[in-house]
Motif scaffolding. Structure first.
Motif: not given
Length: 520
Positions: A82-94
Motif C-alpha cells: 500500500n505504501e509503495l502504491h501511495r509513493e508511486e501515486k505521489k511520484l506520478n503526481e509530481k
C-alpha cells in the motif's frame, strides 16, 4: 530326659516356625514386587500418555505461532504494498506537476525572448534619441557660451557657489528658527521642572574641614593629655592616626587629620578620656578601641537614617554602611552623604513630574556617589568603584548604569541616568554648595577660552560669570550673521565634547561692524 526332649522339641519347633515364616515372607515379598512392578508400569504408561499430550500441545502451539507469523508477514507485506502504491501515486503526481511546470517555463522562456527582442529594439531607439539629444545640448551649450562669454565649467562653478550660499543662509535661518523654538519650549518646561524640584528640596551646605576642636573643662588637663615627656599624646596619636595640637587656645585642644572618620574617632576617644580622668597609654588604647566600635555604630545609623529619609528599606547592609561613611566625606566642601540625599530627592521630584518611577530615581540618586566611600587608596574612579560594589550586591541594572553614566563615563541607557545627571548637576552647582580652588577655577576658564579661540574667524573670547558664559567676538569681514549662528552651535558642541563642568555654559557669538569718520 524329659527336659532334654522338651528342649529338642522346642528347638525343632523354632526351626520349623522360622522356615515357615521365611517361606511366608518370601511369598509376600514376591507379591509386593509384583504390585510395585505393576504400579511402575502404570506410571510409565501415564508418563508416556502425558508426553504424547505435551507433544501434541507443543505441535498445536507451533502451528498457531506459525500461522500468526504468517498472518503478520502478510499484513506487513500488504502495508508495504500500500505504501509503495501511495509513493508511486505521489511520484506520478509530481511527474505530472513537473511536466506542467516545464510547459510553463518553456512558455515563459518564449515570452522572455520576445520581450528581450522588444527591449533591444527600444534600447536601440533610445540610444538614437540620446545621441540626437546630446548633439542638441552640445549645440545649445556652444550657443550659450558664445552669448554668456564663459565656459560651461565656469557657469557651473558660479551656479554652485550661489546655490551653496543660498543653502547656507536658508539652513542657518531654519536652524535658528528651530533652535529658538526648541530652546524656548525646552527651557520653559525644563525650568519649570527644575524649579519645582528645587522648591520641594532643601539641603544644608557643609564646609569642608580638616580639624576638630575638643573643649576642655580647664587648661590643667592639657598637661595630663601631653603626659610625662609626651608619652600620652604620642600614644594617642599612634592609636588614632591624627595629630593633637595643644597650643595657647584656652580650654581647647585641636585634632588635625585629613581622614574625617579617624578624626571623629579621635574626638570621641579624647572626650571619653577627659570625662573618665584616667589618661595613660594603656587606658588610651582601650578607649580608642571602644571609640572605633562606637564609630561603626554611628556610621551604620547614619546610613540607616539616610535610607529611612529617602524611603529605601531593602538596601544591602554593606551598602548601608558605605552610605554612612559618606557622612564623613566631603567633595569641594560639600558633604557627600547630604549631597546624595539631595540628589535622591531632586531625582524623585523630576521623575514624578516626568511620570516615571520616583522610587527608582531615588535609588539611583542615593547610590550614584557610593564609590566615594572607598575611592581613597583604590585603583579606578569613584564611578567604576561604585558600579562594582553595586553590581556585587545585585543592584538593578538601571541603578548600575546611573552610577557609571552620571559623569558621562558611559552612554546613558535609561531616562533615570539622565535624571541622575541633572539632579547631580543641580545639587553640585547651586550657589554655595561647593567651593573650587583658585587654580582649578583659572584652568577651567582658560580651557573654555582656548576652545572658542580655535575656531577660524574668532578675534577674541571671554569667559565670564565664573565660567557660566563665554562671549566670542568674531571678525565681521570673515563671519556673516548666518555663520555666527552656526558657530555658536559648533562651539557649544565642542565644549560638551572636551570639557567637564557643572550646570550649563551659555555661548554668545558677537559680530559687530562699525563705521568711523572724522569731520575736519
Amino acid at each position: 530326659m524329659e527336659i532334654i526332649l522338651i528342649i529338642i522339641i522346642a528347638v525343632v519347633g523354632l526351626i520349623a516356625g522360622g522356615a515357615v515364616g521365611w517361606i511366608v515372607a518370601k511369598r509376600a515379598g514376591k507379591n509386593r514386587l509384583k504390585d510395585a512392578e505393576a504400579k511402575a508400569q502404570q506410571i510409565v504408561e501415564e508418563a508416556k500418555h502425558q508426553v504424547e499430550i505435551k507433544l501434541k500441545e507443543a505441535d498445536l502451539a507451533a502451528k498457531d505461532k506459525l500461522l500468526e507469523m504468517k498472518k503478520e508477514f502478510e499484513q506487513s507485506t500488504q502495508n508495504k504494498r500500500n505504501e509503495l502504491h501511495r509513493e508511486e501515486k505521489k511520484l506520478n503526481e509530481k511527474e505530472s506537476s513537473i511536466e506542467r511546470k516545464m510547459d510553463l517555463l518553456r512558455k515563459k522562456e518564449r515570452d522572455a525572448q520576445t520581450r528581450e527582442r522588444l527591449v533591444a529594439q527600444q534600447e536601440k531607439q533610445i540610444r538614437q534619441k540620446q545621441n540626437e539629444l546630446d548633439e542638441l545640448i552640445e549645440r545649445q551649450n556652444r550657443q550659450l557660451e558664445r552669448v554668456a562669454g564663459m565656459s560651461a565649467e565656469e557657469a557651473k562653478a558660479l551656479l554652485m557657489e550661489n546655490l551653496e550660499q543660498e543653502a547656507r543662509a536658508e539652513a542657518a535661518k531654519i536652524i535658528k528658527s528651530i533652535k529658538d523654538k526648541a530652546e524656548a519650549d525646552a527651557q520653559r518646561e525644563a525650568r519649570q521642572i527644575v524649579v519645582n524640584s528645587i522648591q520641594r528640596c532643601a539641603a544644608d551646605t557643609t564646609v569642608e574641614s580638616t580639624v576638630s576642636v575638643v573643649s576642655l573643662p580647664s587648661d590643667e588637663l592639657k598637661g595630663r593629655i601631653i603626659g610625662r615627656e609626651g608619652r600620652n599624646i604620642r600614644a594617642f596619636e599612634i592609636a588614632t592616626g591624627v595629630d593633637v595640637i595643644v597650643d595657647d587656645t584656652p580650654e581647647a585642644v585641636i585634632l588635625s587629620g585629613f581622614d574625617p572618620i579617624r578624626r571623629e574617632t579621635a574626638r570621641i576617644a579624647l572626650e571619653k578620656l577627659i570625662i573618665d580622668g584616667r589618661i595613660h597609654p594603656a587606658r588610651i588604647e582601650d578607649v580608642v578601641k571602644k571609640a572605633e566600635k562606637e564609630m561603626e555604630v554611628i556610621i551604620r545609623e547614619a546610613g540607616e537614617q539616610a535610607c529611612f529619609e529617602i524611603g529605601i528599606h531593602d538596601l544591602d547592609t554593606e551598602l548601608v554602611n558605605l552610605l554612612g561613611r559618606l557622612k564623613y566625606r566631603t567633595s569641594y566642601g560639600q558633604n557627600v552623604l547630604q549631597h546624595s540625599i539631595e540628589v535622591a530627592h531632586l531625582a524623585s521630584h523630576i521623575a514624578d513630574q516626568l511620570e516615571l518611577d520616583p522610587q527608582m530615581a531615588r535609588r539611583c540618586g542615593l547610590l550614584h556617589d557610593i564609590g566615594k566611600a572607598i575611592d581613597k587608596g583604590q585603583e579606578g574612579t569613584h564611578t567604576e568603584l561604585g558600579h562594582e560594589i553595586a553590581r556585587r550586591h545585585n543592584e538593578n541594572p538601571i541603578v548600575l548604569n546611573a552610577i557609571l553614566a552620571h559623569h558621562e563615563d558611559v552612554e546613558a541607557e535609561t531616562p533615570y541616568s539622565i535624571i541622575t545627571q541633572a539632579a547631580d548637576a543641580i545639587s553640585g552647582s547651586r550657589p554655595g554648595a561647593r567651593r573650587e580652588t583658585l587654580e582649578n577655577y583659572v584652568k577651567r576658564l582658560e580651557r573654555l577660552e582656548k576652545v572658542a579661540d580655535g575656531f577660524p574667524g574668532v578675534d577674541k573670547s571671554y569667559a565670564i560669570q565664573a565660567g557660566r558664559e563665554i562671549r566670542v567676538i568674531v571678525e565681521p569681514d570673515e563671519i556673516t550673521d548666518t555663520d555666527s549662528t552656526l558657530m555658536a552651535t559648533e562651539i557649544a558642541q565642542k565644549i560638551q565634547e572636551e570639557l567637564e563642568y557643572p550646570g550649563q555654559i551659555k555661548v554668545t557669538v558677537i559680530r559687530e561692524t562699525r563705521a568711523v569718520d572724522y569731520a575736519k
